[in-house]
Design a protein around this motif. Structure first.
Motif, PDB file in Angstrom:
ATOM      1  N   GLU A 117       0.519  -1.335   0.153  1.00 23.74           N
ATOM      2  CA  GLU A 117       0.215  -0.310   0.154  1.00 23.74           C
ATOM      3  C   GLU A 117       0.943   1.213  -0.157  1.00 23.74           C
ATOM      4  OE1 GLU A 117      -2.347  -0.423   3.832  1.00 23.74           O
ATOM      5  OE2 GLU A 117      -4.018  -2.217   2.483  1.00 23.74           O
ATOM      6  N   ALA A 118       1.905   1.307   0.575  1.00 24.18           N
ATOM      7  CA  ALA A 118       2.720   2.194   1.257  1.00 24.18           C
ATOM      8  C   ALA A 118       3.506   2.720  -0.889  1.00 24.18           C
ATOM      9  CB  ALA A 118       4.060   2.125   1.838  1.00 24.18           C
ATOM     10  N   VAL A 119       3.959   1.607  -1.225  1.00 29.86           N
ATOM     11  CA  VAL A 119       4.295   1.793  -2.220  1.00 29.86           C
ATOM     12  C   VAL A 119       3.287   2.039  -3.580  1.00 29.86           C
ATOM     13  CG1 VAL A 119       5.085   0.660  -5.006  1.00 29.86           C
ATOM     14  CG2 VAL A 119       5.636  -0.668  -2.653  1.00 29.86           C
ATOM     15  N   GLU A 153       7.496   7.796   2.807  1.00 26.65           N
ATOM     16  CA  GLU A 153       6.302   7.534   2.985  1.00 26.65           C
ATOM     17  C   GLU A 153       6.232   6.112   2.960  1.00 26.65           C
ATOM     18  OE1 GLU A 153       2.451   7.120   2.647  1.00 26.65           O
ATOM     19  OE2 GLU A 153       3.524   8.746   2.300  1.00 26.65           O
ATOM     20  N   LEU A 154       7.199   5.852   2.203  1.00 24.57           N
ATOM     21  CA  LEU A 154       7.844   3.648   2.686  1.00 24.57           C
ATOM     22  C   LEU A 154       7.775   3.706   4.144  1.00 24.57           C
ATOM     23  CD1 LEU A 154      10.239   2.428   0.020  1.00 24.57           C
ATOM     24  CD2 LEU A 154       7.432   2.051   0.085  1.00 24.57           C
ATOM     25  N   PHE A 155       8.535   4.517   4.513  1.00 23.33           N
ATOM     26  CA  PHE A 155       8.777   4.110   6.231  1.00 23.33           C
ATOM     27  C   PHE A 155       7.947   4.487   6.944  1.00 23.33           C
ATOM     28  CE2 PHE A 155      12.645   4.068   3.844  1.00 23.33           C
ATOM     29  CZ  PHE A 155      13.294   3.614   4.184  1.00 23.33           C
ATOM     30  N   ARG A 156       6.592   4.861   6.788  1.00 24.82           N
ATOM     31  CA  ARG A 156       5.361   5.253   8.016  1.00 24.82           C
ATOM     32  C   ARG A 156       4.592   4.309   7.593  1.00 24.82           C
ATOM     33  NH1 ARG A 156       5.233   9.908   7.998  1.00 24.82           N
ATOM     34  NH2 ARG A 156       5.501  12.088   5.914  1.00 24.82           N
ATOM     35  N   ALA A 157       4.883   3.077   7.028  1.00 31.74           N
ATOM     36  CA  ALA A 157       4.192   1.460   7.188  1.00 31.74           C
ATOM     37  C   ALA A 157       4.213   1.210   8.943  1.00 31.74           C
ATOM     38  CB  ALA A 157       4.376   0.673   6.477  1.00 31.74           C
ATOM     39  N   PHE A 158       6.250   1.230   9.258  1.00 29.25           N
ATOM     40  CA  PHE A 158       6.132   0.966  10.328  1.00 29.25           C
ATOM     41  C   PHE A 158       6.071   1.730  11.863  1.00 29.25           C
ATOM     42  CE2 PHE A 158       9.385  -0.338   7.028  1.00 29.25           C
ATOM     43  CZ  PHE A 158       9.388  -1.414   7.289  1.00 29.25           C
ATOM     44  N   ALA A 159       4.943   2.419  11.342  1.00 27.56           N
ATOM     45  CA  ALA A 159       4.570   2.723  12.895  1.00 27.56           C
ATOM     46  C   ALA A 159       4.251   1.637  13.814  1.00 27.56           C
ATOM     47  CB  ALA A 159       3.657   4.341  12.396  1.00 27.56           C
ATOM     48  N   ALA A 160       2.480   1.079  13.265  1.00 29.48           N
ATOM     49  CA  ALA A 160       2.243  -0.093  13.631  1.00 29.48           C
ATOM     50  C   ALA A 160       3.567  -1.143  15.229  1.00 29.48           C
ATOM     51  CB  ALA A 160       1.245  -0.814  13.109  1.00 29.48           C
ATOM     52  N   LEU A 161       4.587  -0.974  14.054  1.00 28.97           N
ATOM     53  CA  LEU A 161       5.241  -1.724  15.037  1.00 28.97           C
ATOM     54  C   LEU A 161       6.052  -1.377  15.585  1.00 28.97           C
ATOM     55  CD1 LEU A 161       7.106  -4.381  11.894  1.00 28.97           C
ATOM     56  CD2 LEU A 161       5.026  -4.644  13.156  1.00 28.97           C
ATOM     57  N   LEU A 162       5.538  -0.243  16.104  1.00 28.94           N
ATOM     58  CA  LEU A 162       6.519   0.541  17.681  1.00 28.94           C
ATOM     59  C   LEU A 162       6.322   0.613  18.314  1.00 28.94           C
ATOM     60  CD1 LEU A 162       8.261   3.225  15.092  1.00 28.94           C
ATOM     61  CD2 LEU A 162       8.747   1.488  15.590  1.00 28.94           C
ATOM     62  N   GLU A 163       6.866   0.422  20.026  1.00 25.41           N
ATOM     63  CA  GLU A 163       6.396   0.907  21.174  1.00 25.41           C
ATOM     64  C   GLU A 163       4.653   1.560  21.134  1.00 25.41           C
ATOM     65  OE1 GLU A 163       8.750   1.133  24.491  1.00 25.41           O
ATOM     66  OE2 GLU A 163       9.371   3.119  23.354  1.00 25.41           O
ATOM     67  N   GLU A 164       3.859   1.596  21.656  1.00 24.04           N
ATOM     68  CA  GLU A 164       2.860   2.574  22.028  1.00 24.04           C
ATOM     69  C   GLU A 164       3.700   3.888  22.058  1.00 24.04           C
ATOM     70  OE1 GLU A 164      -1.032   3.383  25.344  1.00 24.04           O
ATOM     71  OE2 GLU A 164      -0.125   1.395  24.978  1.00 24.04           O
ATOM     72  N   GLU A 165       4.216   4.172  23.300  1.00 23.44           N
ATOM     73  CA  GLU A 165       5.050   5.954  23.924  1.00 23.44           C
ATOM     74  C   GLU A 165       5.296   6.146  22.429  1.00 23.44           C
ATOM     75  OE1 GLU A 165       8.019   7.617  26.694  1.00 23.44           O
ATOM     76  OE2 GLU A 165       7.054   6.065  26.950  1.00 23.44           O
TER      77      GLU A 165
END
Length: 292
Positions: A117-119, A153-165
């Motif tokens: 989706e990011a691509v 844009e591609l790197f925004r896909a990793f937000a959900a993987l990071l810790e809540e804070e």
């Protein structure tokens, strides 16, 4: 550190004999990968997954960037030039296919979907970008904004993987780092006249220059280098290097202020070290008198 491992891990793909023989690769997205790895590490993501995620997004980014290097002019080309164009097309596709393979092999279906989706979003932004360029509707500021969006844009896909804070801060950090990287690359590109037609400098002069200068800009064609003396004179007249250097220092200062708000001192130190590399780039010898 892990980020130094990533170019080695993907070398089996980027170091393919045909690619090395017939064309050049785009730059490795070093600062964005370092940012991603540092944030994944701070979020407790396993080293194996850090390597996997950093490797696949590097391959996707380099695949997209390789396609951007394809020469689209329709004039006569030598056999070597035609082969280089073909390898850029195939190389970009090859890098993208490896991303699917590596994630599928690891059972990372959600990440395949997220990056795919990011691509699509990157390509949508590029279509708008090139459309505005062709219609000469871009301001220099809009040019930078497009470049920043495309690189982040591609790197925004990793937000959900990071810790809540950390997750809510990811997009802000990514945009800040992409701003610094984009301006740094614009400053470095001043040493290569072949990059002038696709640069912040072109659009800055287009909107601030005289009518005769705009006519000169409009007469430039993509398969020829601009006259070196004329270009040098414009760079000096409009203090382009100084303007870009000031922009970079401003972005670095604001990025460091953002980093200082993070709770992890080790993450603050690591990200600050990355940001310092942008300023260090300005120590490269300048070619124009305004910086002497």
């Amino acid at each position: 550190m892990t980020h130094n491992r990533i170019p080695q891990l993907i070398h089996k793909y980027t170091g393919h004999d045909m690619i090395q023989t017939y064309t050049e690769l785009p730059a490795f997205p070093d600062s964005r990968i370092r940012l991603l790895v540092a944030c994944m590490k701070a979020s407790g993501i396993s080293p194996a997954n850090q390597d996997l995620y950093a490797s696949v997004v590097s391959l996707v980014q380099m695949g997209l960037d390789t396609h951007d290097l394809i020469d689209t002019h329709t004039g006569h080309q030598s056999e070597t030039e035609m082969r280089s164009r073909q390898i850029k097309v195939l190389g970009g596709d090859y890098f993208s296919s490896r991303f699917y393979f590596l994630l599928a092999q690891a059972g990372q279906v959600q990440m395949i979907r997220a990056l795919s989706e990011a691509v699509c979003e990157v390509n949508r932004i590029k279509m708008d970008f090139y459309g505005d360029m062709n219609k000469a509707r871009l301001t220099a500021h809009e040019y930078l904004e497009y470049r920043i969006l495309i690189s982040s844009e591609l790197f925004r896909a990793f937000a959900a993987l990071l810790e809540e804070e950390l997750s809510p801060q990811w997009n802000g950090l990514l945009s800040a780092f992409s701003q610094c990287e984009t301006v740094m690359k614009e400053w470095q590109s001043l040493n290569d006249p072949g990059l002038f037609l696709n640069s912040w400098t072109y659009w800055h002069i287009w909107h601030t220059g005289t009518e005769s200068e705009r006519i000169w800009l409009g007469d430039l064609v993509s398969d020829q280098l601009p006259d070196g003396q004329a270009l040098d004179a414009l760079l000096v007249k409009y203090k382009i290097r100084s303007v870009l250097a000031d922009k970079l220092h401003e972005h670095v200062a604001s990025t460091k202020a953002m980093i200082s708000q993070l709770n992890s001192s080790s993450l603050v130190d690591e990200l600050s070290d990355i940001v310092d590399t942008f300023v260090q780039a300005l120590s490269a010898p300048a070619l124009h008198s305004e910086m002497r």
